[in-house]
Design a protein around this motif. Structure first.
Motif, PDB file in Angstrom:
ATOM      1  N   THR A 163      -3.217   9.056 -21.365  1.00 38.18           N
ATOM      2  CA  THR A 163      -3.136   8.237 -20.159  1.00 38.18           C
ATOM      3  C   THR A 163      -1.776   8.343 -19.482  1.00 38.18           C
ATOM      4  O   THR A 163      -1.691   8.490 -18.257  1.00 38.18           O
ATOM      5  N   GLN A 164      -0.705   8.306 -20.269  1.00 36.51           N
ATOM      6  CA  GLN A 164       0.628   8.307 -19.677  1.00 36.51           C
ATOM      7  C   GLN A 164       0.921   9.611 -18.946  1.00 36.51           C
ATOM      8  O   GLN A 164       1.562   9.604 -17.892  1.00 36.51           O
ATOM      9  N   LEU A 165       0.457  10.724 -19.481  1.00 38.18           N
ATOM     10  CA  LEU A 165       0.664  12.001 -18.798  1.00 38.18           C
ATOM     11  C   LEU A 165      -0.036  12.032 -17.447  1.00 38.18           C
ATOM     12  O   LEU A 165       0.495  12.558 -16.460  1.00 38.18           O
ATOM     13  N   ILE A 166      -1.240  11.459 -17.381  1.00 37.78           N
ATOM     14  CA  ILE A 166      -1.970  11.405 -16.112  1.00 37.78           C
ATOM     15  C   ILE A 166      -1.225  10.515 -15.125  1.00 37.78           C
ATOM     16  O   ILE A 166      -1.071  10.862 -13.941  1.00 37.78           O
ATOM     17  N   VAL A 167      -0.758   9.367 -15.590  1.00 37.67           N
ATOM     18  CA  VAL A 167       0.003   8.457 -14.725  1.00 37.67           C
ATOM     19  C   VAL A 167       1.244   9.159 -14.179  1.00 37.67           C
ATOM     20  O   VAL A 167       1.546   9.074 -12.983  1.00 37.67           O
ATOM     21  N   ASP A 168       1.948   9.874 -15.039  1.00 36.84           N
ATOM     22  CA  ASP A 168       3.144  10.595 -14.595  1.00 36.84           C
ATOM     23  C   ASP A 168       2.787  11.663 -13.568  1.00 36.84           C
ATOM     24  O   ASP A 168       3.504  11.861 -12.577  1.00 36.84           O
ATOM     25  N   GLU A 169       1.682  12.362 -13.792  1.00 33.87           N
ATOM     26  CA  GLU A 169       1.243  13.393 -12.850  1.00 33.87           C
ATOM     27  C   GLU A 169       0.914  12.774 -11.495  1.00 33.87           C
ATOM     28  O   GLU A 169       1.266  13.313 -10.444  1.00 33.87           O
ATOM     29  N   LEU A 170       0.256  11.633 -11.511  1.00 35.38           N
ATOM     30  CA  LEU A 170      -0.128  10.984 -10.256  1.00 35.38           C
ATOM     31  C   LEU A 170       1.087  10.505  -9.467  1.00 35.38           C
ATOM     32  O   LEU A 170       1.082  10.533  -8.233  1.00 35.38           O
ATOM     33  N   LYS A 171       2.116  10.079 -10.181  1.00 32.05           N
ATOM     34  CA  LYS A 171       3.317   9.590  -9.497  1.00 32.05           C
ATOM     35  C   LYS A 171       4.041  10.716  -8.754  1.00 32.05           C
ATOM     36  O   LYS A 171       4.799  10.447  -7.815  1.00 32.05           O
ATOM     37  N   ASN A 172       3.806  11.952  -9.187  1.00 32.29           N
ATOM     38  CA  ASN A 172       4.464  13.103  -8.560  1.00 32.29           C
ATOM     39  C   ASN A 172       3.494  13.989  -7.782  1.00 32.29           C
ATOM     40  O   ASN A 172       3.822  15.118  -7.424  1.00 32.29           O
ATOM     41  N   LEU A 173       2.313  13.461  -7.498  1.00 37.26           N
ATOM     42  CA  LEU A 173       1.257  14.255  -6.884  1.00 37.26           C
ATOM     43  C   LEU A 173       1.520  14.513  -5.407  1.00 37.26           C
ATOM     44  O   LEU A 173       1.866  13.601  -4.651  1.00 37.26           O
TER      45      LEU A 173
END
Length: 291
Positions: A84-94
């Motif tokens: 989950t955290q990796l996806i959240v991090d990816e979304l923050k930099n999308l």
């Protein structure tokens, strides 16, 4: 989100013989989809073999698709995983340029509880700068996202706008259609059940076969949405064999065989997948010639 009704296609990632990304093939598949009448395109879904792509390859594939589409169709980006955290991090930099929504698959392998699935997608919804389409595919993830969990997310987060439902369970679909909030999209993730879902009141499909036999499949979904039931089912019955064929030896080996027969791209896949067998390719070729 009315622009995401109808037929979306989960694009393959074509490969050259040396298994590098075939960008000319990708262009050909995208143009084939657009000219055939798809309503929107899904980039880096599970059909794209994105788990075998490097980060650099993913960025180049997305950039290439954006350039080829050139705003002619809405684009949806697959952003999912079991961390989950990796996806959240990816979304923050999308980079959200030209992207209408994200499609996020339920976590695979971990087999979270329903509360775990809810918390996973709650984190994604809170982090996402774009509308979120949930993706439930228990045959691949090992766990089912129940209608209660889906509806809870839909009610609690305004940017959770729909679900790609691929449980293969029409009772589950009917529960979603009965109880969904206004405007919440229920989209088939199962090509064989796409028309029944549409005729029950659903909003369309994110399809695999839709990029192979584009016009007949898109026409079937349009007829279903327009209420032309007899015409839609006539097309459905004709398409049933090819839908079975493309999943006979796994996805996307089957659809890549279709695209290879149609001279859009090669049938190469990356390990641990292997190409469709000669026997399956013959069945696919015979069907397409008859179609």
């Amino acid at each position: 989100m009315q622009q995401l009704r109808g037929t979306g296609v989960a694009l393959v990632t074509p490969f050259n013989k040396d298994l590098s990304v075939d960008y000319d093939g990708l262009t050909a598949v995208v143009e084939h989809c657009i000219s055939g009448g798809v309503d929107y395109i899904v980039m880096l879904g599970t059909t794209a073999e994105n788990v075998t792509l490097t980060s650099e390859e993913k960025q180049k594939v997305v950039s290439h698709i954006k350039n080829v589409v050139n705003k002619r169709k809405p684009l949806v980006l697959g952003v999912g995983g079991n961390n989950t955290q990796l996806i959240v991090d990816e979304l923050k930099n999308l980079d959200t340029t030209d992207i209408t929504a994200i499609l996020s698959v339920s976590p695979a392998y971990n087999k979270p509880t329903q509360n775990g699935i809810y918390a996973h997608f709650a984190s994604i919804a809170q982090a996402s700068p774009l509308p979120v389409i949930l993706y439930n595919v228990p045959s691949r993830t090992g766990s089912n996202m129940s209608p209660d969990t889906v509806l809870r997310l839909a009610r609690d987060f305004d940017n959770v706008v729909g679900i790609k439902e691929a449980a293969g369970d029409m009772v589950q679909v009917l529960k979603l259609l009965r109880d969904r909030p206004d405007g919440f999209l229920v989209i088939s993730g199962d090509d064989m059940l796409a028309l029944p879902l549409v005729l029950a009141g659903g909003d369309g499909v994110i399809s695999v076969i839709g990029q192979g036999v584009v016009e007949p499949f898109c026409g079937m979904i349009k007829d279903g949405l327009d209420g032309a039931f007899a015409k839609a089912y006539e097309a459905h019955f004709k398409l049933m064999p090819i839908i079975d064929f493309i999943f006979e030896e796994g996805n996307p080996a089957g659809i890549k065989s279709v695209l290879a027969v149609k001279n859009k791209c090669s049938d190469e896949v990356r390990l641990p997948l292997v190409k469709a067998s000669a026997a399956l390719e013959k069945k696919i070729r015979t069907y397409l010639e008859a179609l």
